[in-house]
Design a protein around this motif. Structure first.
Motif, short mmCIF file in Angstrom:
data_model
loop_
_atom_site.label_atom_id
_atom_site.label_comp_id
_atom_site.label_asym_id
_atom_site.label_seq_id
_atom_site.Cartn_x
_atom_site.Cartn_y
_atom_site.Cartn_z
N LYS A 209 0.85 -1.18 0.00
CA LYS A 209 0.00 0.00 0.00
C LYS A 209 0.89 1.24 0.00
O LYS A 209 1.81 1.35 0.81
N ILE A 210 0.63 2.16 -0.91
CA ILE A 210 1.45 3.37 -1.04
C ILE A 210 0.60 4.60 -0.74
O ILE A 210 -0.50 4.76 -1.28
N VAL A 211 1.12 5.45 0.13
CA VAL A 211 0.44 6.70 0.50
C VAL A 211 1.39 7.86 0.22
O VAL A 211 2.57 7.80 0.56
N GLN A 212 0.86 8.89 -0.40
CA GLN A 212 1.63 10.12 -0.65
C GLN A 212 1.36 11.10 0.49
O GLN A 212 0.21 11.28 0.91
N ILE A 213 2.41 11.72 1.00
CA ILE A 213 2.26 12.68 2.08
C ILE A 213 3.13 13.89 1.78
O ILE A 213 4.29 13.75 1.38
N LEU A 214 2.56 15.09 1.93
CA LEU A 214 3.26 16.34 1.61
C LEU A 214 3.00 17.38 2.69
O LEU A 214 1.94 17.36 3.34
N PRO A 215 3.93 18.31 2.88
CA PRO A 215 3.67 19.42 3.80
C PRO A 215 2.42 20.18 3.36
O PRO A 215 2.10 20.24 2.17
N LYS A 216 1.72 20.75 4.30
CA LYS A 216 0.46 21.42 4.01
C LYS A 216 0.61 22.50 2.94
O LYS A 216 -0.24 22.66 2.06
N GLU A 217 1.73 23.26 3.00
CA GLU A 217 1.92 24.36 2.06
C GLU A 217 2.27 23.88 0.65
O GLU A 217 2.23 24.65 -0.30
N LEU A 218 2.62 22.60 0.52
CA LEU A 218 2.96 22.04 -0.79
C LEU A 218 1.91 21.05 -1.29
O LEU A 218 2.14 20.30 -2.22
N GLY A 219 0.75 21.09 -0.67
CA GLY A 219 -0.29 20.11 -0.98
C GLY A 219 -0.84 20.20 -2.39
O GLY A 219 -1.47 19.24 -2.87
N GLU A 220 -0.60 21.31 -3.10
CA GLU A 220 -1.12 21.44 -4.47
C GLU A 220 -0.21 20.78 -5.51
O GLU A 220 -0.54 20.78 -6.70
N ARG A 221 0.90 20.25 -5.07
CA ARG A 221 1.78 19.57 -6.03
C ARG A 221 1.04 18.36 -6.64
O ARG A 221 0.32 17.64 -5.95
N THR A 222 1.24 18.16 -7.92
CA THR A 222 0.64 17.01 -8.61
C THR A 222 1.76 16.17 -9.23
O THR A 222 2.81 16.70 -9.61
N PHE A 223 1.48 14.88 -9.36
CA PHE A 223 2.48 13.96 -9.88
C PHE A 223 1.84 12.94 -10.82
O PHE A 223 0.64 12.64 -10.71
N PRO A 224 2.64 12.39 -11.74
CA PRO A 224 2.16 11.27 -12.56
C PRO A 224 1.95 10.05 -11.68
O PRO A 224 2.33 10.04 -10.50
N PRO A 225 1.37 8.98 -12.23
CA PRO A 225 1.20 7.74 -11.46
C PRO A 225 2.56 7.20 -11.00
O PRO A 225 3.60 7.53 -11.59
N PRO A 226 2.57 6.39 -9.94
CA PRO A 226 3.83 5.81 -9.47
C PRO A 226 4.57 5.10 -10.59
O PRO A 226 3.96 4.47 -11.47
N ARG A 227 5.89 5.18 -10.59
CA ARG A 227 6.69 4.60 -11.65
C ARG A 227 7.35 3.30 -11.21
O ARG A 227 7.48 3.03 -10.02
N ASP A 228 7.74 2.51 -12.19
CA ASP A 228 8.49 1.28 -11.96
C ASP A 228 7.77 0.31 -11.01
O ASP A 228 8.36 -0.28 -10.11
N CYS A 229 6.44 0.18 -11.20
CA CYS A 229 5.66 -0.75 -10.38
C CYS A 229 4.44 -1.16 -11.19
O CYS A 229 4.23 -0.70 -12.32
N SER A 230 3.62 -2.06 -10.62
CA SER A 230 2.48 -2.57 -11.37
C SER A 230 1.33 -2.86 -10.41
O SER A 230 1.53 -3.09 -9.22
N THR A 231 0.11 -2.85 -10.96
CA THR A 231 -1.06 -3.20 -10.15
C THR A 231 -1.39 -4.68 -10.29
O THR A 231 -2.31 -5.17 -9.64
N THR A 232 -0.66 -5.41 -11.13
CA THR A 232 -0.88 -6.85 -11.31
C THR A 232 0.31 -7.62 -10.75
O THR A 232 1.43 -7.12 -10.73
N PRO A 233 0.07 -8.87 -10.31
CA PRO A 233 1.16 -9.67 -9.73
C PRO A 233 2.27 -9.91 -10.73
O PRO A 233 2.03 -10.01 -11.94
N PRO A 234 3.51 -10.01 -10.26
CA PRO A 234 4.63 -10.30 -11.16
C PRO A 234 4.60 -11.75 -11.63
O PRO A 234 3.99 -12.61 -10.99
N THR A 235 5.24 -12.03 -12.74
CA THR A 235 5.35 -13.39 -13.23
C THR A 235 6.57 -14.05 -12.61
O THR A 235 7.42 -13.39 -11.99
#
Length: 365
Positions: A209-235
């Motif tokens: 489980k991955i949670v993003q956490i940012l300082p309150k003053e930087l909460g408007e930062r946006t990011f692309p989806p997490p990289r180098d990972c997958s939502t499906t099990p590895p082979t």
């Protein structure tokens, strides 16, 4: 020489005492696009890295952090608990935008200043990705190169993988860290938190489980989806570092870990997990191969039990009267047996009822 060794030994004892023990929060940091920046302007990057390092080293003691090692522009820092680790990460992101960065760096897309809707600074200077996980280490060792205690084990690897999925300016924490701090967010300054989902990190079996956490003053930062990972099990191939099939013990470990994962999302019955299918397929192959090997061993034992000391024979048997294979390669040749001894026509019916050892072998084959 003895004085140097004594000093080294004392320092080692000091570091072993200072390093966090038991369950530890492992934090990894990295500069986004650092290689690109070095190629673009080495002098600006040299100055920026010095500012970066000074900020990091000046904050370790305040947040009870222990610098395990540095690799290039990356840091590996250990904390005794998740609260201290998260506090340090939030403080870093807030302070990074306040540093006196080289003017050239602020002209590059990876270092320029970006403001939010209310005019507040969201980005300025180096973009640092931070990832962390909390757990037990397998072992510690004193590194002669860094003169610090180093941590080894799967939980350390997991923390490094959490860092790899983050983007510059982003803090990603594992589910274990999140569970520890979720009830103490006001004490952390009410940071802006966002659950990104459950992901399979590269090379790891159990999802995280991955949670993003940012300082309150930087909460408007946006990011692309997490990289180098997958939502499906590895082979199986993705999990194995070798092109060869995984050994049966490894298969059992993978299957056990997969089925016991607390974060496992059970697939629909009509669409079983691809990983589980591959594991079961590999297990069936291993069972078949073991059965064939067992049969081969039994056959070899039977052949040995029916073997006769080296004999040769001359036979007048035919298909009609003897049903014996007269191939010259049927038995090794060393001792002669006469036709009279071997021929059934020279024996009485009573004699024929007692089969000779040689005939037993021939008829049993």
């Amino acid at each position: 020489s003895s004085g140097i060794n004594a000093e080294y030994g004392n320092h080692r004892v000091f570091e072993m005492t200072k390093a966090p023990k038991g369950e530890v929060t492992f934090v990894f940091t990295d500069i986004q696009s650092s290689s690109l920046l070095w190629d673009w302007n080495p002098e600006a990057m040299r100055m920026a890295l010095k500012i970066h390092n000074n900020l990091f080293t000046s904050t370790f003691a305040r947040f009870h952090g222990y610098c395990v090692r540095t690799e290039g522009d990356s840091y590996f820092v250990a904390f005794q608990n998740p609260f201290d680790g998260v506090s340090w990460a939030l403080h870093l992101q807030s302070e990074l935008i306040k540093q006196d960065w080289p003017s050239d760096l602020l002209t590059h897309k990876e270092g320029k200043e970006v403001r939010g809707e209310k005019g507040q600074v969201l980005w300025r200077g180096l973009r640092i990705r931070i990832g962390m996980h909390h757990g037990s280490y397998y072992e510690t060792q004193f590194s002669a190169s860094s003169i610090h205690v180093d941590y080894l084990g799967p939980q350390v690897n997991r923390a490094a993988r959490v860092n790899q999925i983050a983007h510059g300016g982003q803090i990603c924490i594992s589910g274990r860290v999140w569970n520890d701090i979720v009830d103490r967010l006001p004490k952390l300054g009410d940071p802006v938190c966002k659950e990104l989902g459950i992901y399979y990190l590269r090379g790891l079996l159990e999802p995280e489980k991955i949670v993003q956490i940012l300082p309150k003053e930087l909460g408007e930062r946006t990011f692309p989806p997490p990289r180098d990972c997958s939502t499906t099990p590895p082979t199986i191939e993705e999990l194995s570092s070798s092109p060869k099939r995984l050994t049966p013990p490894m298969l059992g470990t993978i299957k056990q870990g997969f089925l016991s994962s607390p974060l496992l999302i059970t697939p629909p019955k009509d669409k079983p997990s691809p990983l589980l299918q591959e594991v079961e397929k590999e297990e069936k192959i291993e069972i078949i191969e073991k059965e064939r090997e067992r049969e081969k061993i039994q056959d070899n034992k039977m052949q040995k039990s029916h073997s006769v000391p080296a004999l040769s024979y001359t036979s007048s048997y035919t298909k009609s009267n003897g049903n014996i294979n007269n191939s010259p390669d049927f038995l090794p040749h060393s001792t002669s047996i006469s036709n009279q001894a071997a021929s059934p026509t020279s024996q009485s019916p009573a004699d024929r009822s007692v089969t000779s050892p040689l005939k037993k072998v021939l008829l049993s084959t």
